[in-house]
Design an enzyme around this catalytic site. Sequence first.
Site, mmCIF file in Angstrom:
data_model
loop_
_atom_site.group_PDB
_atom_site.id
_atom_site.type_symbol
_atom_site.label_atom_id
_atom_site.label_comp_id
_atom_site.label_asym_id
_atom_site.label_seq_id
_atom_site.Cartn_x
_atom_site.Cartn_y
_atom_site.Cartn_z
ATOM 1 N N GLY A 166 0.768 -1.238 0.000
ATOM 2 C CA GLY A 166 0.000 0.000 0.000
ATOM 3 C C GLY A 166 0.794 1.280 0.000
ATOM 4 N N GLU B 285 4.666 -5.915 2.010
ATOM 5 C CA GLU B 285 4.239 -6.461 0.716
ATOM 6 C C GLU B 285 4.012 -5.359 -0.306
ATOM 7 O OE1 GLU B 285 0.635 -8.321 1.942
ATOM 8 O OE2 GLU B 285 1.642 -10.071 2.769
ATOM 9 N N PRO B 286 5.021 -4.583 -0.613
ATOM 10 C CA PRO B 286 4.815 -3.535 -1.602
ATOM 11 C C PRO B 286 4.715 -4.112 -3.010
ATOM 12 C CG PRO B 286 7.115 -3.584 -0.949
ATOM 13 C CD PRO B 286 6.420 -4.625 -0.130
ATOM 14 N N GLY B 287 3.762 -3.654 -3.757
ATOM 15 C CA GLY B 287 3.665 -4.013 -5.168
ATOM 16 C C GLY B 287 3.955 -2.760 -5.983
ATOM 17 N N ARG B 288 3.034 -1.808 -5.855
ATOM 18 C CA ARG B 288 3.132 -0.565 -6.607
ATOM 19 C C ARG B 288 4.489 0.116 -6.435
ATOM 20 N NH1 ARG B 288 -1.383 2.182 -7.949
ATOM 21 N NH2 ARG B 288 -2.498 1.098 -6.306
ATOM 22 N N ARG C 130 -6.547 1.465 -15.601
ATOM 23 C CA ARG C 130 -6.626 2.258 -14.369
ATOM 24 C C ARG C 130 -7.382 3.577 -14.511
ATOM 25 N NH1 ARG C 130 -3.115 3.942 -11.562
ATOM 26 N NH2 ARG C 130 -3.801 3.202 -9.541
ATOM 27 N N CYS D 168 -14.516 0.785 -28.142
ATOM 28 C CA CYS D 168 -15.799 1.410 -28.487
ATOM 29 C C CYS D 168 -16.653 1.687 -27.260
ATOM 30 C CB CYS D 168 -16.543 0.514 -29.471
ATOM 31 S SG CYS D 168 -15.580 0.294 -30.954
#
Length: 419
Positions: free
Chosen positions: A235, A272-275, A311, A342
């Site tokens: 986070g 637990e960093p992802g970003r 996103r 579309c």
Amino acid sequence: MMREFETKDSNMMIGGVSAPEIAREFGTPVYVVDEARIRENYRKVYEAYSRYMDTRIHYACKANTSLAVLRILEQEGSGIDAVSIGEVRTCLKAGFTPDRIMYTGVNVSNRELREVAETGVMINLDSVSEMERLAEISPGHKVSFRITPNVGSGHSAKVITGSKGAKFGIPLDQVISTYARAKDLGFDIKGIHAHIGSGGQSVEPFMDMVEVLINLTNEIAELGIDLEFIDIGGGIGVPYKPQEEEMDVGEMAMNLTDMILEETDVRTIVLEPGRYIVCDAVVLLATVNDIKDTGVKTYIGTDAGFNTLIRPAMYDSYHHVAIANRMGKACTRKYDVVGPICESGDYIAHDRVLPDPQEGDILAVYNAGAYGFSMSSNYNSRPLCAEVLVNDGQAELIREAESIEEMWRHQIVPKRLQR
Ligand code: LLP
């Protein structure tokens, strides 16, 4: 501050390679991954915490599960936060040993629980139901528990996970009885975990969550269970806008580890960093196919839409954009950047001041590394795009663009409908 890129003759440079050059060589849309930046981000967060405590970084691979990216992080010494058997097996394939992987599922089936247990990875249990089922499937398994901290934070309501009543974790008033039950069941209990949400930019909610984890850890100790680690989830937010402040990871680390060291006997922290690790290590390149002045808005129509990067459409997320072959050129008006899907919700950027583009220009979308490729889809029957790794002036293909034939591969037309 948001990451800026070097430029050379008005071209954006990434990993020592010209972005327009990469677009020409590999085609677009294409995700471009900067190896050195992934290593740098990993080391920044690891070093911030390991000064104070034994630290384990479990990269939240949902952000990007490309094998080359996983290999880089495996070399760095990272662990893994995996959410599915698919992620677990992908990380095993990338060379992570089971002891470096933790599985945190939600609403997990018995079949998946069995498959995950067989790999030997630690299981972070999300519910009492999951615990009781695992006790049957894999008695004595190595476990921890995800608790609901009643603290939430995130860049959008859709990614806040820690609030009271959330679908995630053991509700706070059931945590102690759940640990007691886990002890009776004979589990090998290692830790406690919470995740407040993704992309929040302030430290306070992390401190509130850690306070909750500390109190629980001490109550759990009274049951005769000494936890090895406290896992504070992921986070950590990153700046998506040019002037946006960065979260002070050093200060965050100092405060959180101080609380844990002062108030508990736990000596290992898991994050637990992802970003944080992959976000600014990747740009998405797209070709400007079409330019349309409607008199109300002027559109830059590119070959990347929400099939490639969802996103903006999904969370209204801001992604900075630039014209990669007109860096530093004067800007005269505002444009909307839109894709080939579309739906009118298909956009990349609204109301951006950009240099006047021409068809054939290359648009760069910043901060595309986290939940960019990993959330892309085949909508409108558009194949998934390629990924390229850049490092030290070299560009290498790490994922081929999918073909149209491959999109048909798993389909079966019943005999009576065949021609
Ligand atoms: N740990 C757990 C248990 C998680 O659920 C998540 C993210 C993470 C770690 C990593 O969070 P991060 O450090 O990346 O913020 N698709 C959304 C983000 C969803 C995050 C889901 N869980 C987006 O594009 O913003």
